[in-house]
Design a protein around this motif. Structure first.
Motif, PDB file in Angstrom:
ATOM      1  N   PRO A  26       0.898   1.524  -3.134  1.00  0.00           N
ATOM      2  CA  PRO A  26       0.711   0.070  -2.948  1.00  0.00           C
ATOM      3  C   PRO A  26      -0.762  -0.311  -2.815  1.00  0.00           C
ATOM      4  O   PRO A  26      -1.175  -1.383  -3.259  1.00  0.00           O
ATOM      5  CB  PRO A  26       1.463  -0.208  -1.642  1.00  0.00           C
ATOM      6  CG  PRO A  26       1.445   1.105  -0.912  1.00  0.00           C
ATOM      7  CD  PRO A  26       1.593   2.142  -1.998  1.00  0.00           C
ATOM      8  N   ALA A  71       4.904   0.522  -6.407  1.00  0.00           N
ATOM      9  CA  ALA A  71       4.640  -0.211  -5.156  1.00  0.00           C
ATOM     10  C   ALA A  71       5.100   0.588  -3.941  1.00  0.00           C
ATOM     11  O   ALA A  71       4.623   0.358  -2.824  1.00  0.00           O
ATOM     12  CB  ALA A  71       5.317  -1.577  -5.182  1.00  0.00           C
ATOM     13  N   HIS A  72       6.029   1.510  -4.147  1.00  0.00           N
ATOM     14  CA  HIS A  72       6.450   2.391  -3.057  1.00  0.00           C
ATOM     15  C   HIS A  72       5.399   3.467  -2.800  1.00  0.00           C
ATOM     16  O   HIS A  72       5.072   3.776  -1.661  1.00  0.00           O
ATOM     17  CB  HIS A  72       7.777   3.072  -3.386  1.00  0.00           C
ATOM     18  CG  HIS A  72       8.913   2.109  -3.600  1.00  0.00           C
ATOM     19  ND1 HIS A  72       8.997   1.297  -4.707  1.00  0.00           N
ATOM     20  CD2 HIS A  72       9.996   1.831  -2.833  1.00  0.00           C
ATOM     21  CE1 HIS A  72      10.094   0.551  -4.611  1.00  0.00           C
ATOM     22  NE2 HIS A  72      10.716   0.851  -3.490  1.00  0.00           N
ATOM     23  N   ASN A  73       4.889   4.033  -3.886  1.00  0.00           N
ATOM     24  CA  ASN A  73       4.053   5.228  -3.765  1.00  0.00           C
ATOM     25  C   ASN A  73       2.553   4.951  -3.673  1.00  0.00           C
ATOM     26  O   ASN A  73       1.824   5.724  -3.061  1.00  0.00           O
ATOM     27  CB  ASN A  73       4.304   6.149  -4.961  1.00  0.00           C
ATOM     28  CG  ASN A  73       5.703   6.737  -4.935  1.00  0.00           C
ATOM     29  OD1 ASN A  73       6.265   6.934  -3.852  1.00  0.00           O
ATOM     30  ND2 ASN A  73       6.273   6.997  -6.096  1.00  0.00           N
TER      31      ASN A  73
END
Lengths: 306, 306
Positions: A81, A77-79
């Protein structure tokens, strides 16, 4: 490179649809596939299996969803999304159902009444493996043979950029050296296997599509460390070859996230080769034409189509 | 019937996991499967293909998601809201991403920042077919051979009640008579095929799990009209046999919803037989033991395991 115009992919897509190989839907990048398409895919997969016979890999088949709790241990979800697929469902009673149907019938956003289910769609075939591998690896590590549907929300007219497609992977869990050796071995094998099918495959250094401006550094670092290679071939667009396979070193990212350790207690390194099954199949159609019965015997025979 | 206690399914589930046939996850009803499990499933599917060889069915393979717009033309959210799987994703920019990550890191519900994607998980293998079949059918209608992962949000400890599993279907689109004939033909064939594998299959009148109190009438009507039959066999619980296959007439529900018409302009009727591939495989393990190498030759041979 000249601008290929608004729809550089339409020509191949139309031909695939007209030939009945892809069955279009109202959503970009979501297709059904015909029996002829699937026969080529199955032949290709059987070749991959034969190429990996010496690996004595553990065969595991995971469904297209996996635990949300495992997803949250990764940095997805950080990289990435923009690519994720979160599954939501309805857990209310009769009263809440009536309210939902009212919204539904009014043509409003009825999904606001849904709640997150315990699962996410899988972003890559190896994700569901790691949470099952927590703990200490056997001496020599493990090799695992995977195939799964994966989801990436990137609507596109490129028939080779589907939102949902299958990856066949061989994953290595072990020391840094074991992981790197696996990646390099399979890069060679993958290139040989695909070249032998008459595909003009090239090997390129690549990066994952890290999100946004903040992702630029991650992309550059990944390329600098040559962690990811792709095998590319022209499919729908001669100007922009398509990655049909990729081989990656993840360093100890998954080892740390899921507490996977080598026999001597270090965080495990992982690496994988992934074959995009639809993309490999599309590359064969784009290269050899849309009728497998007319492909050269050197292509038909290894695919089991002769 | 005596109360089987809080976990009547645990014994088989534990044995399957211990034998490595099912790979458990942290979510109830979501499993990986081993190569041995898959070999049995593939053998079973090949038998189904042979049983349907005379049908000259069109082979179509759809991925596990299909258009939300098509989903909304069905009554699924009315009838089975508790089972649905809606796919959501992130479409914001850098600022929204930072906000999402803040919620995520705080351990709060980060999915409230997501939006519905253009797709839903498939509730039954035939759902993605119907929107592609709009229009007039050829004379004599169509028979379509499908296999897909389907999602049903019903977390359970019963290994035969998975949240995500594969269905193999033969679907008939045509007149009311053609649909009914197909259903009855395949009920016979399905029962013969499964009985020949040594499974103590019984045929029972059944109903779909319509939601809530309002669903009671729908269940009763479906049973009264004997639209749905199931082939049941004891799997995890001897007291409650499991449906491993079902054959259903949908009347003209899908014909009307997707404007599918017969050659003479009437709304098409549809019917299908569906084999639950994991359930059929589990029934074989439950009946013959967990080691296929020790199954009787009469079972191993038709499954291609001899």
């Amino acid at each position: 490179m000249c601008d290929p115009g608004p729809d550089p992919y339409g020509a191949l897509r139309s031909r695939l649809v007209d030939a009945g190989l892809l069955i279009p839907s109202s959503v970009r990048g979501v297709y059904g596939r015909s029996g002829v398409f699937e026969a080529v895919t199955e032949g290709l997969e059987a070749l991959v299996t034969r190429a990996g016979a010496d690996q004595r890999a553990e065969v595991m088949r995971f469904p297209p969803v996996f635990p949300r709790a495992a997803y949250e241990k990764t940095n997805h979800a950080h990289n990435f999304p923009d690519l994720l697929g979160s599954v939501h469902t309805f857990t209310g009673g009769r009263r809440e159902h009536l309210a939902l149907l009212e919204t539904y019938e009014a043509g409003e956003d009825w999904t606001r009444d849904l709640v997150p289910a315990e699962v996410m769609l899988i972003p890559a075939a190896c994700y569901p493996l790691y949470p099952t591998a927590s703990g200490v690896l056997p001496e020599g590590g493990r090799v695992v043979d995977l195939r799964s549907y994966v989801f990436r929300h990137e609507p596109s007219d490129d028939p080779a950029r589907m939102q949902i497609f299958r990856q066949r992977e061989y994953v290595r869990l072990g020391t840094a050296e074991e992981a790197a050796t696996h990646r390099d071995l399979w890069l060679e094998r993958g290139q040989a296997l695909l070249s032998d099918l008459g595909l003009p495959v090239e090997r390129v250094v690549a990066n994952d599509p890290f999100f946004g401006r903040g992702g630029r550094l991650a992309k550059a670092t990944q390329r600098e460390q040559t962690l990811k290679y792709e095998l590319v071939v022209p499919v729908a667009n001669a100007e922009k070859p398509t990655a049909i396979s990729s081989a990656n070193c993840h360093l100890d990212a998954f080892g740390l996230a899921f507490d996977i350790r080598t026999a001597n207690g270090e965080p495990a390194h992982t690496a994988c080769i992934g074959f995009g099954l639809e993309r490999c199949t599309l590359a064969l159609f784009a290269t050899h034409g849309l009728d497998p019965e007319r492909w050269a015997l050197e292509v038909r025979e290894p695919l089991g189509l002769a």
